[in-house]
Design an enzyme around this catalytic site. Structure first.
Site, PDB file in Angstrom:
ATOM      1  N   HIS A 199       0.807  -1.226   0.000  1.00  0.00           N
ATOM      2  CA  HIS A 199       0.000   0.000   0.000  1.00  0.00           C
ATOM      3  C   HIS A 199       0.835   1.268   0.000  1.00  0.00           C
ATOM      4  CE1 HIS A 199      -3.298  -2.798   0.513  1.00  0.00           C
ATOM      5  NE2 HIS A 199      -3.947  -1.880  -0.166  1.00  0.00           N
ATOM      6  N   ARG A 306     -10.951   4.068  -1.666  1.00  0.00           N
ATOM      7  CA  ARG A 306     -10.437   3.253  -0.555  1.00  0.00           C
ATOM      8  C   ARG A 306     -10.749   3.970   0.759  1.00  0.00           C
ATOM      9  NH1 ARG A 306      -5.949   2.023  -4.395  1.00  0.00           N
ATOM     10  NH2 ARG A 306      -5.663  -0.230  -4.401  1.00  0.00           N
ATOM     11  N   ARG A 343     -15.751   1.767  -1.428  1.00  0.00           N
ATOM     12  CA  ARG A 343     -15.462   0.462  -0.834  1.00  0.00           C
ATOM     13  C   ARG A 343     -15.506   0.590   0.679  1.00  0.00           C
ATOM     14  NH1 ARG A 343      -9.832  -2.495  -1.893  1.00  0.00           N
ATOM     15  NH2 ARG A 343      -9.044  -0.926  -0.466  1.00  0.00           N
ATOM     16  N   GLU A 446     -11.089 -10.933  -4.857  1.00  0.00           N
ATOM     17  CA  GLU A 446      -9.696 -10.821  -4.425  1.00  0.00           C
ATOM     18  C   GLU A 446      -9.164 -12.139  -3.891  1.00  0.00           C
ATOM     19  OE1 GLU A 446      -8.925  -6.628  -2.626  1.00  0.00           O
ATOM     20  OE2 GLU A 446     -10.748  -7.399  -1.694  1.00  0.00           O
ATOM     21  N   ASN A 469      -4.511  -7.043  -7.112  1.00  0.00           N
ATOM     22  CA  ASN A 469      -3.385  -7.003  -6.165  1.00  0.00           C
ATOM     23  C   ASN A 469      -3.491  -8.147  -5.167  1.00  0.00           C
ATOM     24  OD1 ASN A 469      -3.011  -4.591  -7.459  1.00  0.00           O
ATOM     25  ND2 ASN A 469      -3.863  -3.357  -5.802  1.00  0.00           N
ATOM     26  N   ASP A 470      -4.683  -8.274  -4.587  1.00  0.00           N
ATOM     27  CA  ASP A 470      -4.869  -9.347  -3.619  1.00  0.00           C
ATOM     28  C   ASP A 470      -5.105 -10.682  -4.301  1.00  0.00           C
ATOM     29  OD1 ASP A 470      -4.508  -8.388  -0.982  1.00  0.00           O
ATOM     30  OD2 ASP A 470      -6.278  -7.131  -1.248  1.00  0.00           O
ATOM     31  N   ARG A 480       2.187  -9.612  -0.788  1.00  0.00           N
ATOM     32  CA  ARG A 480       2.427  -8.503  -1.728  1.00  0.00           C
ATOM     33  C   ARG A 480       3.356  -7.439  -1.163  1.00  0.00           C
ATOM     34  NH1 ARG A 480      -3.662  -5.804  -1.754  1.00  0.00           N
ATOM     35  NH2 ARG A 480      -2.665  -3.861  -2.373  1.00  0.00           N
ATOM     36  N   CYS A 517      -9.907  -3.182 -10.600  1.00  0.00           N
ATOM     37  CA  CYS A 517      -9.439  -1.983  -9.913  1.00  0.00           C
ATOM     38  C   CYS A 517      -8.078  -2.190  -9.257  1.00  0.00           C
ATOM     39  CB  CYS A 517     -10.464  -1.497  -8.890  1.00  0.00           C
ATOM     40  SG  CYS A 517     -10.740  -2.686  -7.579  1.00  0.00           S
TER      41      CYS A 517
HETATM   42  C1  PEP Z   1      -6.709  -5.082  -4.872  1.00  0.00           C
HETATM   43  O1  PEP Z   1      -6.505  -5.921  -4.000  1.00  0.00           O
HETATM   44  O2  PEP Z   1      -6.422  -5.261  -6.086  1.00  0.00           O
HETATM   45  C2  PEP Z   1      -7.321  -3.788  -4.531  1.00  0.00           C
HETATM   46  C3  PEP Z   1      -7.688  -2.933  -5.458  1.00  0.00           C
HETATM   47  O3  PEP Z   1      -7.464  -3.499  -3.207  1.00  0.00           O
HETATM   48  P1  PEP Z   1      -6.251  -2.992  -2.303  1.00  0.00           P
HETATM   49  O4  PEP Z   1      -5.067  -2.762  -3.197  1.00  0.00           O
HETATM   50  O5  PEP Z   1      -6.683  -1.756  -1.604  1.00  0.00           O
HETATM   51  O6  PEP Z   1      -6.045  -4.150  -1.381  1.00  0.00           O
HETATM   52 MG    MG Z   2      -7.362  -5.621  -2.056  1.00  0.00          MG
END
Ligand code: PEP
Ligand code: MG
Length: 592
Positions: A199, A306, A343, A446, A469-470, A480, A517
């Protein structure tokens, strides 16, 4: 001496400037510049704070009871000696004079310099005095906080001549602190910890400034005030570059500024492929104020707000319903009728509510935070907090088009609980006389389990948003935020591509909205791939919209789709994509 440090490229571009080393625990110290005519007053503020601490320690020493261990008096003497040492306040004052730093910043900059000197001492006793120095700095910072009223008015670097751009170097930065840097003086970041989609990296990208993370030891190798080049494309950091290298990078910097200016002209061009497919390019935002950048970049909505960033930096106190409502309403109004996807809070994993860095969280608090009580699991464990957030989101729906997005869903039972809570919240709002309109409900894909059972989930929701991402993290079992396994974090992994492709196809077949996203959506290297999979809605940081739009404008979605089966069947999808998608690009455009 010039040398290079290698890390992970997370935010593109070149930044050239002087290193500002900040200890992870000091990142939240105020960093701003002082106007030239306030420099003497700022030094006086620092000295007043120092004197107040001297006074305090002397009183403490004089009042020590007779039977107090004599080490205590000796310790106070060490602290007093440090406070009177010229290297301490003299050094800090010099930062104020030379660099126009505010007193708190100057003090922490000098702490970094002195701490290093202590680290290098041979003598164990002297080396251990570093802890005393840190305590003394802590006390002086405390005294400075007491006299906030006298703090100077912050000025931006442009307000006075001759300043050098500054680049932040830290072992790690907590997301909660990162958000404070959004309007900061820093033009680039380097951290020892982190991965491409940690993040901290995401916030750096949202600030559109070059960043390199996961360097492992940049904060140890780079010295305060060193000249540094951040190559955010290659993931390298060049320390004390030679004049020739510096010139080369200045040239590249100018080139990328020109490229940005060129892409910015696409702002009002609708994102339509060569074969006439309309593509939604939405924005990911962290704060309501980011909506402005989203509109400026030509976003056609917010695909991911977010909301957890509203919950950070609050000393454990959560934002009230009204406060949240005002924030959501501000974003909705700023988007002028375009959809805003909010979200629900996604804390946990590498986004703790307080100012913990990932390492602190890993080592001190939770065994495996990424698999722990995060996102919707946390919301369902805190029902009154969850209802409060839902009420605020629903109330904002009276001011524009609001969509509700739930993170980290893995169980149908969670969806049922969410639907029940929504019903309850709607009733509460009606009873209280609050206006609201229909809010579409979406879940994030995710967790592989959610992707695999998507047809079941789709029966209950209006849309889905794929959080790559997740999804990559959990599919490949790669943290990650962990630079040690960053080389295995692979968006091109066949399993990842299968899950994304299937999810898009199934959502479309069910007539439900689907978007991506995660960071893949904002990376132009994946635009054609996602179009080939049938994706028509992308959400990314506003700064990434122009480059992705350019790819969309040059793409033929139907022909790209034709290349997909070969790609999904490949043992090396990245190489196949390069070949197959390039062939689509090279072939003469068919008439439509
Ligand atoms: C993701 O996991 O791709 C996502 C958009 O959420 P975050 O990056 O905030 O975990
Ligand atoms: Mg995520």
């Amino acid at each position: 001496m010039s040398f290079q440090v290698f890390g992970i490229a997370v935010s593109r571009g070149v930044a050239i400037g002087r290193a500002v080393l900040v200890a992870s625990s000091r990142v939240d110290v105020a960093h701003y510049f002082v106007a030239p005519d306030e420099i003497q007053a700022e030094i006086a503020r620092l000295l007043r704070a120092r004197d107040a601490v001297v006074q305090e320690l002397e009183t403490l020493k004089n009042e020590l009871p007779e039977d107090a261990p004599h080490e205590l008096a000796a310790l106070l003497d060490v602290h007093l000696m440090l406070l009177h040492d010229e290297a301490f306040t003299g050094g800090a004052s010099q930062w104020i004079v030379d660099r126009h730093y505010n007193a708190e910043w100057a003090l922490s900059a000098q702490l970094e310099v002195l701490a290093r000197a202590f680290d290098e001492m041979e003598d164990d006793y002297l080396r251990e005095r570093k802890a005393d120095l840190e305590q003394v700095v802590e006390r002086v910072l405390g005294a400075l906080a007491q006299e906030q009223g006298d703090a100077p008015t912050p000025v931006t670097p442009r307000d006075f001549a001759g300043e050098d751009p500054l680049l932040l170097v830290a072992a790690d930065i907590a997301p909660a602190d990162m958000i404070q840097f959004k309007r900061s003086v820093f033009r680039g970041f380097i951290t020892d910890i982190g991965g491409k989609t940690s993040h901290t990296a995401i916030v750096a990208r949202s600030m559109d400034i070059p960043a390199v993370v996961g360097t492992r030891e940049a904060s140890r190798l780079i010295m305060q005030d060193d000249w540094v080049i951040i190559d955010g494309d290659a993931g390298t950091v060049i320390v004390n570059p030679s004049p020739i290298v510096l010139e080369e990078y200045r040239f590249r910097q100018r080139q990328s500024e020109l490229e940005r200016a060129r892409l910015a002209r696409l702002r009002h061009t609708p994102a339509v492929t060569l074969d006439g497919e309309h593509i939604e390019l939405h924005a990911n935002i962290e704060m309501p104020a980011d909506a402005e950048a989203a509109v400026a970049a030509g976003a056609t909505g917010v695909g991911l707000f977010r909301s957890e960033f509203l919950f950070m930096n609050r000393d454990g106190e959560l934002p009230s319903e009204d406060e949240q409502f005002e924030a959501y309403k501000a974003a909705v109004e700023a988007m002028k009728g375009m959809p805003v996807t909010i979200r629900t809070v996604d804390v946990g994993a590498d986004k703790p509510l307080d100012r913990l860095t990932v390492n602190e969280l890993r080592h001190e608090h939770v065994l495996n935070p990424a698999m722990g009580l995060r996102a919707i699991r946390w919301s369902l464990a805190e029902p009154s907090m969850f209802r409060q957030q839902l009420r605020a989101i629903y109330r904002a729906s009276a001011y524009g088009k609001v969509r509700l997005l739930i993170p980290m869903v893995a169980h149908l039972s969670e969806v049922r609980q969410i639907l029940e809570t929504i019903k309850k919240v709607q009733q509460q709002l009606t009873d209280a006389g609050h206006a609201f309109t229909r809010v579409e409900l979406g879940v994030m894909i995710e967790i592989p389990a959610a992707a695999v059972m998507l047809p079941l989930l789709l029966r209950h929701v209006d849309f889905v948003s794929i959080g790559t991402n997740d999804l990559i993290q959990y599919t490949l079992a790669i943290d990650r935020a962990d630079e040690a396994v960053a080389h295995l974090y692979d968006p091109w992994h066949p399993a990842v591509l299968q899950l994304i492709s299937q999810s898009i196809a199934q959502a479309r077949a069910a007539g439900k909205g689907v978007s991506v996203c995660g960071e893949m959506a904002g990376d132009p290297d994946f635009t054609e791939l996602l179009l080939a999979m049938g994706l028509r809605s992308f959400s990314m940081h506003p700064s990434q919209i122009p480059a992705v739009k350019q790819r969309v404008l040059r793409a033929d979605a139907q022909r790209l789709a034709g290349a997909l089966p070969k790609l999904l069947d490949s043992e090396d999808p990245q190489a196949t994509a390069e070949r197959e998608l390039a062939a689509v690009r090279a072939a003469p455009a068919a008439a439509h």
